[in-house]
Every structure is written in structure tokens, then in C-alpha cells.
Design an enzyme around this catalytic site. Structure first.
Site, mmCIF file in Angstrom:
data_model
loop_
_atom_site.group_PDB
_atom_site.id
_atom_site.type_symbol
_atom_site.label_atom_id
_atom_site.label_comp_id
_atom_site.label_asym_id
_atom_site.label_seq_id
_atom_site.Cartn_x
_atom_site.Cartn_y
_atom_site.Cartn_z
ATOM 1 N N ASP A 32 56.305 30.454 -14.984
ATOM 2 C CA ASP A 32 56.016 31.733 -15.636
ATOM 3 C C ASP A 32 57.034 32.799 -15.260
ATOM 4 O O ASP A 32 57.441 33.606 -16.091
ATOM 5 C CB ASP A 32 54.615 32.229 -15.247
ATOM 6 C CG ASP A 32 53.523 31.336 -15.821
ATOM 7 O OD1 ASP A 32 53.868 30.376 -16.547
ATOM 8 O OD2 ASP A 32 52.344 31.603 -15.546
ATOM 9 N N TYR A 35 60.226 32.615 -17.271
ATOM 10 C CA TYR A 35 59.980 33.130 -18.620
ATOM 11 C C TYR A 35 59.993 34.664 -18.606
ATOM 12 O O TYR A 35 60.660 35.298 -19.420
ATOM 13 C CB TYR A 35 58.634 32.598 -19.121
ATOM 14 C CG TYR A 35 58.281 33.028 -20.525
ATOM 15 C CD1 TYR A 35 58.664 32.270 -21.623
ATOM 16 C CD2 TYR A 35 57.563 34.204 -20.753
ATOM 17 C CE1 TYR A 35 58.341 32.658 -22.914
ATOM 18 C CE2 TYR A 35 57.231 34.605 -22.032
ATOM 19 C CZ TYR A 35 57.621 33.829 -23.117
ATOM 20 O OH TYR A 35 57.300 34.228 -24.389
ATOM 21 N N SER A 81 34.473 28.598 -48.314
ATOM 22 C CA SER A 81 33.741 28.082 -47.153
ATOM 23 C C SER A 81 33.228 26.691 -47.516
ATOM 24 O O SER A 81 33.175 26.324 -48.686
ATOM 25 C CB SER A 81 32.597 29.017 -46.800
ATOM 26 O OG SER A 81 31.818 29.262 -47.943
ATOM 27 N N LEU A 82 32.869 25.926 -46.516
ATOM 28 C CA LEU A 82 32.439 24.546 -46.754
ATOM 29 C C LEU A 82 30.926 24.451 -46.819
ATOM 30 O O LEU A 82 30.204 25.247 -46.222
ATOM 31 C CB LEU A 82 32.943 23.644 -45.612
ATOM 32 C CG LEU A 82 34.451 23.570 -45.424
ATOM 33 C CD1 LEU A 82 34.785 22.644 -44.267
ATOM 34 C CD2 LEU A 82 35.151 23.123 -46.696
ATOM 35 N N GLU A 110 37.780 16.742 -38.004
ATOM 36 C CA GLU A 110 38.404 17.756 -37.144
ATOM 37 C C GLU A 110 37.338 18.578 -36.447
ATOM 38 O O GLU A 110 36.262 18.796 -37.011
ATOM 39 C CB GLU A 110 39.267 18.697 -37.994
ATOM 40 C CG GLU A 110 40.509 18.058 -38.546
ATOM 41 C CD GLU A 110 41.109 18.898 -39.670
ATOM 42 O OE1 GLU A 110 41.989 19.710 -39.394
ATOM 43 O OE2 GLU A 110 40.667 18.734 -40.817
ATOM 44 N N LYS A 112 35.453 21.796 -35.445
ATOM 45 C CA LYS A 112 35.270 23.072 -36.135
ATOM 46 C C LYS A 112 35.293 24.177 -35.075
ATOM 47 O O LYS A 112 34.346 24.335 -34.316
ATOM 48 C CB LYS A 112 33.929 23.060 -36.875
ATOM 49 C CG LYS A 112 33.742 24.211 -37.814
ATOM 50 C CD LYS A 112 32.490 23.978 -38.670
ATOM 51 C CE LYS A 112 32.236 25.183 -39.546
ATOM 52 N NZ LYS A 112 31.962 26.407 -38.770
ATOM 53 N N ASP A 114 35.058 27.609 -33.270
ATOM 54 C CA ASP A 114 34.174 28.753 -33.490
ATOM 55 C C ASP A 114 34.951 30.050 -33.284
ATOM 56 O O ASP A 114 34.941 30.637 -32.210
ATOM 57 C CB ASP A 114 32.981 28.677 -32.533
ATOM 58 C CG ASP A 114 31.844 29.577 -32.975
ATOM 59 O OD1 ASP A 114 31.918 30.127 -34.088
ATOM 60 O OD2 ASP A 114 30.879 29.727 -32.200
ATOM 61 N N ARG A 133 39.885 36.192 -43.269
ATOM 62 C CA ARG A 133 39.326 35.557 -44.452
ATOM 63 C C ARG A 133 38.521 36.567 -45.271
ATOM 64 O O ARG A 133 38.519 36.521 -46.496
ATOM 65 C CB ARG A 133 38.413 34.403 -44.010
ATOM 66 C CG ARG A 133 37.712 33.726 -45.145
ATOM 67 C CD ARG A 133 36.806 32.619 -44.621
ATOM 68 N NE ARG A 133 36.093 32.005 -45.718
ATOM 69 C CZ ARG A 133 35.016 32.521 -46.286
ATOM 70 N NH1 ARG A 133 34.530 33.672 -45.862
ATOM 71 N NH2 ARG A 133 34.426 31.907 -47.289
ATOM 72 N N GLU A 167 42.139 29.063 -37.697
ATOM 73 C CA GLU A 167 41.083 29.761 -36.985
ATOM 74 C C GLU A 167 41.684 30.438 -35.748
ATOM 75 O O GLU A 167 42.347 29.777 -34.953
ATOM 76 C CB GLU A 167 40.026 28.720 -36.568
ATOM 77 C CG GLU A 167 38.685 29.269 -36.233
ATOM 78 C CD GLU A 167 37.766 29.466 -37.449
ATOM 79 O OE1 GLU A 167 38.199 29.240 -38.602
ATOM 80 O OE2 GLU A 167 36.617 29.863 -37.222
ATOM 81 N N TYR A 219 44.758 24.642 -39.726
ATOM 82 C CA TYR A 219 44.172 23.398 -40.253
ATOM 83 C C TYR A 219 44.463 23.125 -41.716
ATOM 84 O O TYR A 219 43.909 22.178 -42.292
ATOM 85 C CB TYR A 219 42.660 23.365 -40.003
ATOM 86 C CG TYR A 219 41.898 24.590 -40.469
ATOM 87 C CD1 TYR A 219 41.798 24.908 -41.825
ATOM 88 C CD2 TYR A 219 41.266 25.429 -39.557
ATOM 89 C CE1 TYR A 219 41.099 26.025 -42.248
ATOM 90 C CE2 TYR A 219 40.557 26.542 -39.964
ATOM 91 C CZ TYR A 219 40.476 26.837 -41.322
ATOM 92 O OH TYR A 219 39.789 27.943 -41.726
ATOM 93 N N LYS A 308 27.244 20.813 -38.702
ATOM 94 C CA LYS A 308 26.940 21.847 -37.699
ATOM 95 C C LYS A 308 26.140 21.245 -36.560
ATOM 96 O O LYS A 308 25.140 20.565 -36.800
ATOM 97 C CB LYS A 308 26.114 22.967 -38.340
ATOM 98 C CG LYS A 308 26.869 23.764 -39.397
ATOM 99 C CD LYS A 308 27.752 24.815 -38.739
ATOM 100 C CE LYS A 308 28.196 25.847 -39.738
ATOM 101 N NZ LYS A 308 27.539 27.119 -39.624
ATOM 102 N N CYS A 402 14.021 55.036 -10.296
ATOM 103 C CA CYS A 402 14.877 53.950 -9.819
ATOM 104 C C CYS A 402 14.026 52.918 -9.078
ATOM 105 O O CYS A 402 13.250 53.283 -8.194
ATOM 106 C CB CYS A 402 15.945 54.524 -8.889
ATOM 107 S SG CYS A 402 16.951 53.253 -8.103
ATOM 108 N N CYS A 405 15.336 53.251 -5.116
ATOM 109 C CA CYS A 405 15.177 54.461 -4.293
ATOM 110 C C CYS A 405 14.110 55.410 -4.822
ATOM 111 O O CYS A 405 13.838 56.436 -4.206
ATOM 112 C CB CYS A 405 16.505 55.194 -4.158
ATOM 113 S SG CYS A 405 17.008 56.028 -5.676
ATOM 114 N N CYS A 420 20.637 55.700 -12.175
ATOM 115 C CA CYS A 420 20.122 56.374 -11.001
ATOM 116 C C CYS A 420 21.269 57.251 -10.508
ATOM 117 O O CYS A 420 22.373 56.754 -10.277
ATOM 118 C CB CYS A 420 19.747 55.360 -9.917
ATOM 119 S SG CYS A 420 19.451 56.143 -8.322
ATOM 120 N N CYS A 425 21.366 56.393 -3.051
ATOM 121 C CA CYS A 425 20.592 55.220 -3.468
ATOM 122 C C CYS A 425 21.136 53.972 -2.770
ATOM 123 O O CYS A 425 22.327 53.676 -2.851
ATOM 124 C CB CYS A 425 20.672 55.038 -4.969
ATOM 125 S SG CYS A 425 19.870 53.527 -5.550
HETATM 126 ZN ZN LIG Z 1 18.369 54.553 -6.937
#
Ligand SMILES: [Zn+2]
Length: 455
Positions: A32, A35, A81-82, A110, A112, A114, A133, A167, A219, A308, A402, A405, A420, A425
Site C-alpha cells: 500500500d 502505491y 427487474s427480474l 450468479e 445476487k 445486495d 437504476r 451492482e 453483470y 430469493k 436517567c 443517576c 442525561c 453521571c
Molecule cells: Zn445519568
């Protein structure tokens, strides 16, 4: 070309190569630090020679201006959409109809992802537009935010003009880190990686999106596939990978529905091991000519379906609401539940976020509530089953004092949370000590933070 120009061209090429290896292939070529050093050198050279900043320079990922708002964009061809399948029977029916019409077919399965569906337009190889989309016909222009995603190449290997779709998602590790930071800053945590990805891409300041560490899988392509001389979806995925686009390498060609079902079983078991959330499996007929022949319904293609995964939601009883007081005095409610199995683990506590959720859903002690748990995410109360509410239940009232306290709680103007404000406290002092010795602050090793606190 003078020496400076030659060096800038060279740095551009190297950083792109290293970036692709790191973000797309997941096989870093250099440390890193190396880079970063090359990146700093390029930034310095470009600052001194602004006429030599190329549009696809890796420095241009976070160069975008803060936008006043998002521009709408109409997709050249609709982003459909599917249709959904929820069980084996639905999938066998999908397969039966296809074979009835076509005889034999190959499918591609494939994961899917999320996340958020996006479209990327490349003209002569250069990324010129990125959009959400939206409703499938019209999306929002989020080019600058998508440029901050390192997995998305700013220039393709070849000078082709193409619209690709995929996605954008937030890896689980980025999500956990982000929510930790948000909680530490007493900001509302995101409910899941999808919401966090969507929220990040709808930031008007690309610098915020850049800090969210999103990623992408591509995809498919938008519009006509004929012009590329490619005959199937699986070949297209290989072609897109050759262009430097991030393609998920788990896709599998299946000759029979039995293989499709085996793929689904395999990934239902392995999904929690993935670095990102998936919510199902997409199954497509592989050959483009066969896809054409099957065509479309009004809403979705007939040649593809989305299986799903079963919802990771269950019902249980809310036994109590526990209140904790944080370092700055914010009072957070937590649901104490009758133990229940969700997504392979026993859940007894769940997040209620804040008082507003309790009020909005009218969540009461004794209610049957719906709990959702997905992957590594903290379980959450998402709903109440009103039909099962006990007759003697009463609305939940946040306490006036609270719980630690006993001094009066206040709501600061414009804030959701109750606080609080007693500086003495004990809960706040203890949490401050815990924070002080934690990694974020002093990083004192070996201090038994737990024994410092007793609540
Ligand atoms: Zn408190």
C-alpha cells in the site's frame, strides 16, 4: 513528450495497473505504501502541470465538485427487474416452460449482490456517465460518486463504446467500520449495507462517498448485444473482465436445473463467508439468441429469474426494554427478547435505534415483534404483530429520569435522542474511561476496561 509528461504517463499506467490488481483481481502487486507514494508523486506533478491531468488519471476519482442536486437521466434501454422465485418448485416451473419452448438450454447462475443497481457508460473507452437504476426508465446521475469506487475503471482496455450494468455495494467490513464510526459520533447507524451503499451514492459531496469504501460487480450490458459479436452471457462476462471491469468470479454455467439447484444449495450455505451481502441467486439462459426467442413480459425478461433466499426474519416476544447511557449521555433503548433462532444464531437482544422507532411502530413490552438478522448485522426489531398484541398492553413511555443517576433526561432541540446532562453521571464517566483507554483514543493495552465499569 518531455520528461515530466513521460513520467506522468508512466505513473498513470502503473497506478492503474496496481489499482486493477488490488481492487478488481484482489491480488495486490505492491505494498500500500508504494502505491500511496506513487500517487503522491502524481498529485504533485499534476498540481505543477495542470494541463497534463488526464480525464482518467487515478487522481480524478475524488476530484468532483459538490453538487447542488442530482440530475435525472433517462436510460437508453430500460433497466428491467427480474421475476422472483422463492422455492425449488418455482425454479422447476421456470425451467419447464423454457425447455418446452427451446428444448435444451444452458443456464448461468450468479450471486445476487445486495446493493444498488447502476449503469456505466463508456465512450471510446472512457467512463463518461454513471447512473442509478431509479425506476428502470429514469435514474439519477451519480458519475462523480461512482468514480470514487476504485473497482470501476475510468478507462477500459480497448477504446470501445458500451453501457454496462452492475451492482454497487458496500463490503461487510466497510459497513461494520462505518457503523462503528457513526456510533462513536453518536450518529444513527445504517440498517444494512444496502442502505449504507445507497446513502453513500446519494451524497452530493463525492468526498463523502470516497470515504465509504464501496465496490462494484458488473453483470451485463445495456442495449443491443449483437454488435459485440458475442453469442452468450457467459462469453460477455469474460469479455467484460478482459476490458478491466470487475466481474464476480463465482458465476457458473449449468446444463441442468439440478446443477442450478446445487449451486443455490452451495451458496445458501456459504453466503455468510462472503465479504459482501447477497440476497439470492440470478439464473439466466446463457445464449443470447435463445434469450431473444423467449423475450419479455411487460415487466421482466422470460429468460432470467431471481431466486430469493428465505427472509431472515422471525417473530418473538419483547420482554423488556433496556436503557443504556453513553459517554455523552445519550440514552439508547435495546430490546430484550425471548430467545429465538435467526439465521443460525440465537438472538436475545436487538436494536431499537431510538425512541422515534418505538413511537413510530408503537412498540410495547409484551408485543410479538419481528426480528431481522442478516449476516454480521446487529439484529433489529423491524415490526410489531398488532394482531397478537395482549389486551392489557400499554404504550411504552421513555423514562423521565436517567436509569443510572436518576437526574432528569432532556431532549436537545433538533436531536432524536434523549440525554442525561448530569456531568457527574456515573454511566458517562465510566463510558468516558472506556473510550479513553480504547484503541480509538489512547490504545492502552492490558487495561481491563470491563472491570472499570459496573452498571
Ligand atoms: Zn445519568
Amino acid at each position: 513528450m518531455n520528461d515530466i509528461e513521460a513520467r506522468i504517463v508512466q505513473l498513470n499506467q502503473r497506478l492503474k495497473e496496481y489499482g486493477h490488481a488490488y481492487y478488481v483481481l484482489d491480488q495486490p502487486l505492491v505494498a500500500d505504501g508504494v502505491y500511496d507514494q506513487l500517487m503522491q508523486e502524481l498529485i504533485a506533478l499534476e498540481t505543477a502541470n495542470p494541463s497534463l491531468i488526464f480525464p482518467d488519471s487515478p487522481t480524478q476519482r475524488v476530484g468532483g465538485q459538490v453538487l447542488p442536486g442530482f440530475t435525472k437521466v433517462t436510460h437508453d434501454t430500460r433497466m428491467l427487474s427480474l421475476g422472483n422465485a422463492f422455492n425449488e418448485q418455482d425454479l422447476r416451473e421456470f425451467d419447464r416452460k423454457i425447455r418446452e419452448q427451446l428444448g435444451t438450454v444452458n443456464y448461468v447462475c450468479e450471486l445476487k449482490i445486495d446493493g444498488l443497481a447502476i449503469s456505466l457508460k463508456y465512450v471510446d473507452g472512457l467512463l463518461v456517465q454513471g447512473a442509478t437504476r431509479g425506476d428502470g426508465t429514469t435514474g439519477e446521475l451519480i458519475t462523480e460518486n461512482l468514480k470514487t469506487i476504485y473497482a470501476i475503471p475510468l478507462r477500459l482496455k480497448e477504446p470501445i463504446t458500451i453501457e454496462v450494468r452492475g451492482e454497487a455495494y458496500m463490503p461487510k467490513s466497510s459497513f461494520l467500520r462505518l457503523n462503528e464510526q457513526r456510533l462513536a459520533n453518536e450518529e444513527e447507524p445504517f440498517a444494512n449495507p444496502r442502505n449504507a451503499a445507497a446513502g453513500s451514492l446519494r451524497q452530493l459531496d463525492p468526498k463523502v462517498a470516497a470515504k465509504r469504501h464501496l465496490s462494484t460487480f458488473i453483470y451485463g450490458v445495456g442495449g443491443d448485444t449483437e454488435s459485440y459479436g458475442i453469442a452468450s452471457h457467459s462469453e460477455m462476462l469474460a469479455y467484460l473482465a478482459e476490458q478491466g471491469l470487475p466481474i464476480n468470479d463465482t458465476s457458473r454455467r449449468c446444463a441442468h436445473i439440478e446443477d442450478v439447484l446445487a449451486f443455490i444449495t452451495e451458496w445458501t450455505e456459504k453466503r455468510d463467508d462472503l465479504a459482501y451481502e447477497i440476497d439470492g441467486i440470478v439464473i439466466k439462459v446463457d445464449r443470447y439468441d435463445q434469450q431473444e426467442e423467449l423475450g419479455y413480459t411487460a415487466k421482466s425478461p422470460r429468460f432470467a429469474i431471481a431466486y430469493k433466499f428465505p427472509a431472515q426474519e422471525v417473530a418473538t416476544t419483547l420482554l423488556a426494554i433496556d436503557l443504556t447511557v453513553g459517554r455523552t449521555g445519550v440514552v439508547t433503548p435495546t430490546a430484550i427478547l425471548a430467545p429465538v433462532q435467526v439465521a443460525g444464531t440465537t438472538v436475545q437482544r436487538a436494536s431499537l435505534h431510538n425512541e422515534d422507532l418505538i413511537k413510530e411502530k408503537d412498540i410495547r413490552i409484551g408485543d410479538r415483534v419481528i426480528i431481522r438478522k442478516a449476516g454480521d448485522i446487529i439484529p433489529q426489531v423491524v415490526d410489531v404483530i398488532l394482531a397478537e398484541r395482549p389486551a392489557d398492553s400499554v404504550p411504552y413511555e421513555m423514562p423521565a429520569c436517567c436509569p443510572v443517576c436518576a437526574s432528569e433526561l432532556v431532549r436537545i432541540e433538533g436531536e432524536v435522542a434523549l440525554r442525561c446532562v448530569n456531568p457527574k453521571c456515573f454511566a458517562q464517566i465510566a463510558e468516558s474511561i472506556k473510550h479513553y483507554v480504547s484503541r480509538n483514543a489512547m490504545n492502552i493495552d492490558g487495561c481491563a476496561t470491563r472491570s472499570c465499569v459496573s452498571k
